[in-house]
Design a protein around this motif. Structure first.
Motif, PDB file in Angstrom:
ATOM      1  N   GLU A  61     -18.505  -4.742 123.326  1.00  0.00           N
ATOM      2  CA  GLU A  61     -17.389  -5.216 122.504  1.00  0.00           C
ATOM      3  C   GLU A  61     -16.101  -4.734 123.146  1.00  0.00           C
ATOM      4  O   GLU A  61     -16.060  -3.656 123.736  1.00  0.00           O
ATOM      5  CB  GLU A  61     -17.496  -4.662 121.085  1.00  0.00           C
ATOM      6  N   LYS A  96     -19.814  -9.478 123.140  1.00  0.00           N
ATOM      7  CA  LYS A  96     -20.324  -9.424 121.766  1.00  0.00           C
ATOM      8  C   LYS A  96     -19.221  -9.661 120.735  1.00  0.00           C
ATOM      9  O   LYS A  96     -19.443 -10.271 119.687  1.00  0.00           O
ATOM     10  CB  LYS A  96     -20.938  -8.032 121.566  1.00  0.00           C
ATOM     11  N   GLY A  97     -18.036  -9.169 121.018  1.00  0.00           N
ATOM     12  CA  GLY A  97     -16.931  -9.333 120.082  1.00  0.00           C
ATOM     13  C   GLY A  97     -15.653  -8.797 120.701  1.00  0.00           C
ATOM     14  O   GLY A  97     -15.703  -7.972 121.622  1.00  0.00           O
TER      15      GLY A  97
END
Ligand SMILES: Nc1nc2c(ncn2[C@@H]2O[C@H](COP(=O)(O)OP(=O)(O)O)[C@@H](O)[C@H]2O)c(=O)[nH]1
Ligand SMILES: Nc1nc2c(ncn2[C@@H]2O[C@H](COP(=O)(O)OP(=O)(O)O)[C@@H](O)[C@H]2O)c(=O)[nH]1
Ligand SMILES: [Mn+2]
Ligand SMILES: [Mn+2]
Lengths: 308, 308
Positions: A61, A96-97
């Motif tokens: 992330e 992922k983010g």
């Protein structure tokens, strides 16, 4: 975590801190890495290097914090475009983010190179940096974060295996050696950049004893010689070839810095005030030590800072 | 925040710290409150009181951290059932979200009442509490959190308007006065419970100067008199009627404690080590002060701790 109901904000999240491992084999154990970057300026070289990191992107992330001023707005526009492109591109490149934050406090200090490094401007500047790092950290670290990689926005070149290489040491805090490429008479050369990774010296401890409670010791200023062994100088004077050689440290820089998330969860943050006469990433090192963690540096493992 | 793509983990989240206000009118401004509770034991009275808080539940997120031992397992079972019930009940009672964490470190210190308070066990106990609070805080504070209400699991009675009342002062940190109900010769009475909310005294500062770097000053022990004005004693000796009367504090307890999220985001956490000879919530107070925030107490605003 147990199975969760669908929806963007599940009403009940369960979570066992034990189930998040941080090991020397983070890919094998599918450990989540949060890469955190305070950013005043967007460097394409930083972004290209980030995209080339070989740690599985689905385990990464990203978190960014940008100042609220014009510089922040310019960087945000470029960062936004870059993020959108990768997140809508091939699946294997997607992270992922991504969280992008804008500060609510001013970075009042001028960013002009010389001024930026003047000793008296340091405390204000480093305190502002510490606040930015803390806001970013507190807001983005999640239940599943295993590792936090701090990576400055002007870090333009690292080995692609940076995360695996650092994590393989399985240390609470580990820092590579931050250098800078430049031309000497037209010839490629390198020189030390970050002096914040050091081992403590008796002289610095004596200096600290004589200081007022709010005074801070900074590295790299000739009018304040600490005689601390600096990781940058150790490589410069005696370059080694074993990239995995370790040295124990008492202060760390944050240009590139891998931290087990539990060290932060225990409370280690970046003090925006004099903490044992240290501040920001160096203060963080002292805080981690107060929490009984050890810090290590890799003198022969080089990463490179932009040369402005 | 800008509109976000659907899905449980949106790939890109944008977020302006400015847009999260913390004001004296938190309901009017739809400010999110995160209620954080470290919990060894589940008290039905705590839960019933929590459910009666009149701050809109859709603006409240809950976070709990429980120890990994048997006590934690017993409490978890009860908490789980209580949470499931409210979150699947009438919409207006449901909270915005709930996070339940289990610690990954032991709370090695015995929980027997007398032992728990023995001076020498304090440092270890308070350090463990501080670590639990930090893990909970770092993991649950989000981009939209405006306020953090710390509320111990054994706080069994508060005014239903607790959040609004405290927030109306619009202070960075504010703490009500924590008492305990008991029977004196069969008659209902109250007595001070939490001695951690105090103003600094010269005597305590002198004591601190003579201490070793790791020594910690604790309140409420006769062999270590600090002569600090204690908020609990101020009410006991001179009970006032204006519940909104303020006093400035230098130490705070955490049984019930309202903090603007930005104070934590700036870096104020609960030091699990001696910080200016203070630890945990009292150390937090000192940290907030080092970050230039002021702390206030409401001597005449009473909240009640369970009587074991
Ligand atoms: N959000 C934010 N980032 C900053 C601020 N000042 C510097 N940065 C970023 O923080 C990192 C370190 O700052 P920099 O000025 O490069 O420090 P130096 O290389 O140690 O002189 C870089 O990634 C900067 O882009 C600030 O006030 N706010
Ligand atoms: N997660 C966790 N919670 C704890 C631990 N020790 C105490 N607590 C909780 O923390 C709060 C304060 O602890 P307590 O023993 O009541 O402190 P006291 O009332 O000041 O003596 C209560 O809500 C406890 O349930 C611990 O080791 N882990
Ligand atoms: Mn830089
Ligand atoms: Mn209690």
């Amino acid at each position: 975590p147990r199975p969760q109901p669908k929806g963007s904000r599940p009403p009940i999240r369960h979570f066992q801190l034990n189930n998040v491992t941080t090991t020397g084999d983070p890919i094998g154990n599918e450990e989540r890495v949060l890469i955190l970057t305070p950013m005043v300026k967007f460097y394409q070289e930083y972004w290209d290097n980030l995209l080339k990191l070989s740690y599985p992107h689905e385990l990464i992330e990203l978190g960014f914090i940008l100042p609220k001023d014009r510089n922040g707005a310019i960087a945000l526009k470029k960062l936004d475009a870059a993020v959108k492109k990768v997140q809508s591109g091939p699946k294997k490149n997607r992270f992922k983010g991504v969280t992008i934050m804008r500060q609510d406090f001013d970075s009042t200090v001028s960013q002009v190179e010389k001024e930026r490094h003047a000793l008296k401007a340091q405390t204000e500047r480093r305190a502002a940096m510490a606040r930015a790092r803390n806001s970013l950290l507190f807001t983005t670290i999640g239940t599943e974060t295993a590792w936090v990689l701090w990576l400055d926005a002007d870090m333009v070149e690292t080995p692609h295996s940076l995360i695996q290489d650092l994590a393989s040491h399985n240390r609470p805090v580990i820092v590579p050696n931050c250098f800078q490429r430049y031309k000497e008479n037209g010839v490629d050369a390198i020189r030390p950049y970050d002096y914040n990774s050091w081992a403590e010296s008796d002289i610095a401890l004596d200096m600290a004893k004589k200081m007022g409670p709010d005074d801070v010791i900074y590295e790299g200023y000739t009018d304040m010689p600490t005689y601390r062994p600096l990781m940058a100088m150790i490589y410069k004077e005696n370059p080694g070839t074993d990239i995995h050689e370790e040295m124990e440290l008492d202060g760390v820089g944050g240009t590139a810095l891998l931290v087990k998330a539990d060290v932060h969860r225990d409370g280690a943050m970046f003090p925006p005030f004099s903490f044992y006469h240290l501040i920001e990433t160096e203060g963080f090192a002292k805080m981690a030590k107060r929490l009984q963690y050890k810090l290590y540096g890799l003198p022969n493992y080089l990463v490179y800072h932009y040369n402005e």
